[in-house]
Design a protein around this motif. Sequence first.
Motif, mmCIF file in Angstrom:
data_model
loop_
_atom_site.group_PDB
_atom_site.id
_atom_site.type_symbol
_atom_site.label_atom_id
_atom_site.label_comp_id
_atom_site.label_asym_id
_atom_site.label_seq_id
_atom_site.Cartn_x
_atom_site.Cartn_y
_atom_site.Cartn_z
ATOM 1 N N GLU A 16 44.021 42.359 38.742
ATOM 2 C CA GLU A 16 43.615 41.302 37.815
ATOM 3 C C GLU A 16 43.079 40.083 38.577
ATOM 4 O OE1 GLU A 16 45.148 40.048 33.619
ATOM 5 O OE2 GLU A 16 46.654 39.567 35.137
ATOM 6 N N VAL A 17 43.739 39.718 39.670
ATOM 7 C CA VAL A 17 43.282 38.595 40.500
ATOM 8 C C VAL A 17 41.912 38.906 41.100
ATOM 9 C CG1 VAL A 17 43.748 37.313 42.629
ATOM 10 C CG2 VAL A 17 45.586 37.701 40.980
ATOM 11 N N ALA A 18 41.751 40.131 41.618
ATOM 12 C CA ALA A 18 40.461 40.517 42.197
ATOM 13 C C ALA A 18 39.360 40.479 41.129
ATOM 14 C CB ALA A 18 40.568 41.908 42.819
ATOM 15 N N CYS A 19 39.671 40.959 39.946
ATOM 16 C CA CYS A 19 38.688 40.930 38.855
ATOM 17 C C CYS A 19 38.323 39.493 38.493
ATOM 18 C CB CYS A 19 39.225 41.675 37.634
ATOM 19 S SG CYS A 19 39.162 43.468 37.781
ATOM 20 N N ALA A 20 39.314 38.625 38.407
ATOM 21 C CA ALA A 20 39.042 37.218 38.081
ATOM 22 C C ALA A 20 38.130 36.599 39.137
ATOM 23 C CB ALA A 20 40.345 36.443 37.970
ATOM 24 N N ARG A 21 38.377 36.904 40.408
ATOM 25 C CA ARG A 21 37.534 36.398 41.495
ATOM 26 C C ARG A 21 36.086 36.885 41.328
ATOM 27 N NH1 ARG A 21 40.547 38.053 45.636
ATOM 28 N NH2 ARG A 21 39.414 39.993 45.864
ATOM 29 N N ALA A 38 31.511 47.128 37.565
ATOM 30 C CA ALA A 38 32.670 46.278 37.864
ATOM 31 C C ALA A 38 33.048 46.384 39.332
ATOM 32 C CB ALA A 38 33.858 46.661 36.984
ATOM 33 N N TYR A 39 33.044 47.590 39.871
ATOM 34 C CA TYR A 39 33.412 47.748 41.280
ATOM 35 C C TYR A 39 32.387 47.064 42.187
ATOM 36 C CZ TYR A 39 35.814 49.570 45.296
ATOM 37 O OH TYR A 39 36.534 49.654 46.463
ATOM 38 N N GLY A 40 31.125 47.135 41.823
ATOM 39 C CA GLY A 40 30.102 46.415 42.584
ATOM 40 C C GLY A 40 30.362 44.916 42.585
ATOM 41 N N LYS A 41 30.750 44.372 41.441
ATOM 42 C CA LYS A 41 31.081 42.942 41.359
ATOM 43 C C LYS A 41 32.298 42.616 42.221
ATOM 44 C CE LYS A 41 30.700 40.561 37.616
ATOM 45 N NZ LYS A 41 29.879 39.714 36.801
ATOM 46 N N LEU A 42 33.279 43.509 42.231
ATOM 47 C CA LEU A 42 34.465 43.298 43.069
ATOM 48 C C LEU A 42 34.068 43.233 44.544
ATOM 49 C CD1 LEU A 42 36.980 45.705 41.298
ATOM 50 C CD2 LEU A 42 37.168 43.223 41.430
ATOM 51 N N LEU A 43 33.221 44.165 44.970
ATOM 52 C CA LEU A 43 32.794 44.172 46.379
ATOM 53 C C LEU A 43 32.004 42.913 46.721
ATOM 54 C CD1 LEU A 43 31.707 47.891 46.971
ATOM 55 C CD2 LEU A 43 33.893 46.789 47.513
ATOM 56 N N LYS A 48 37.520 44.348 49.660
ATOM 57 C CA LYS A 48 37.177 45.347 50.670
ATOM 58 C C LYS A 48 36.945 46.690 49.984
ATOM 59 C CE LYS A 48 38.504 43.068 54.583
ATOM 60 N NZ LYS A 48 37.471 42.234 55.046
ATOM 61 N N PRO A 49 35.910 47.426 50.404
ATOM 62 C CA PRO A 49 35.674 48.732 49.795
ATOM 63 C C PRO A 49 36.795 49.718 50.159
ATOM 64 C CG PRO A 49 34.111 48.330 51.575
ATOM 65 C CD PRO A 49 34.924 47.087 51.415
ATOM 66 N N SER A 87 24.897 49.824 48.165
ATOM 67 C CA SER A 87 24.064 48.853 47.454
ATOM 68 C C SER A 87 24.585 47.426 47.608
ATOM 69 C CB SER A 87 23.970 49.214 45.974
ATOM 70 O OG SER A 87 25.180 48.937 45.309
ATOM 71 N N CYS A 88 25.846 47.284 48.022
ATOM 72 C CA CYS A 88 26.457 45.951 48.118
ATOM 73 C C CYS A 88 26.447 45.370 49.528
ATOM 74 C CB CYS A 88 27.890 45.994 47.611
ATOM 75 S SG CYS A 88 27.996 46.296 45.837
ATOM 76 N N PHE A 89 26.171 46.189 50.521
ATOM 77 C CA PHE A 89 26.247 45.728 51.902
ATOM 78 C C PHE A 89 24.994 46.091 52.669
ATOM 79 C CE2 PHE A 89 30.694 46.561 50.666
ATOM 80 C CZ PHE A 89 31.213 45.292 50.842
ATOM 81 N N ASP A 90 24.624 45.213 53.586
ATOM 82 C CA ASP A 90 23.522 45.483 54.512
ATOM 83 C C ASP A 90 24.101 46.319 55.639
ATOM 84 O OD1 ASP A 90 21.552 45.473 56.452
ATOM 85 O OD2 ASP A 90 21.218 43.311 56.393
ATOM 86 N N ASN A 91 23.808 47.597 55.644
ATOM 87 C CA ASN A 91 24.409 48.510 56.627
ATOM 88 C C ASN A 91 23.889 48.308 58.046
ATOM 89 O OD1 ASN A 91 26.015 49.727 54.690
ATOM 90 N ND2 ASN A 91 24.395 51.142 54.109
ATOM 91 N N GLU A 92 22.833 47.534 58.205
ATOM 92 C CA GLU A 92 22.277 47.314 59.533
ATOM 93 C C GLU A 92 23.005 46.195 60.285
ATOM 94 O OE1 GLU A 92 18.729 48.149 60.669
ATOM 95 O OE2 GLU A 92 18.634 49.810 59.285
#
Length: 111
Positions: A16-21, A38-43, A48-49, A87-92
Amino acid sequence: MTTPVSSIRNLGPAYEVACARAGIHSAEALHALGADAAYGKLLKSGSKPHFIGYYVLVMALQGRPWNDCKGEEKKALRKRFDAIKASCFDNERSALESILDEIGVIERRPD
């Protein structure tokens, strides 16, 4: 009236805290977004994934026990998780390099 995220089976106070953030303030908002968005927003908000955290969310939104995910379904969820993470992180760049770039401390890499 809104329902707390922690009212969803398998999702407790820490989720719940992570979702609020991440700007997700209710169970209704979480259901409306769906697990992947939702998981993309969390990341993007700093969580942390973690594959288990992702599939717990998927199972929770389906009203299923968190450990109900097995076999081919779990393999398919792993592919979705990997795509969301990519899609959420620059892998380079490392996480530190990405943050330093964001605040303008290091030179941008050419695209």
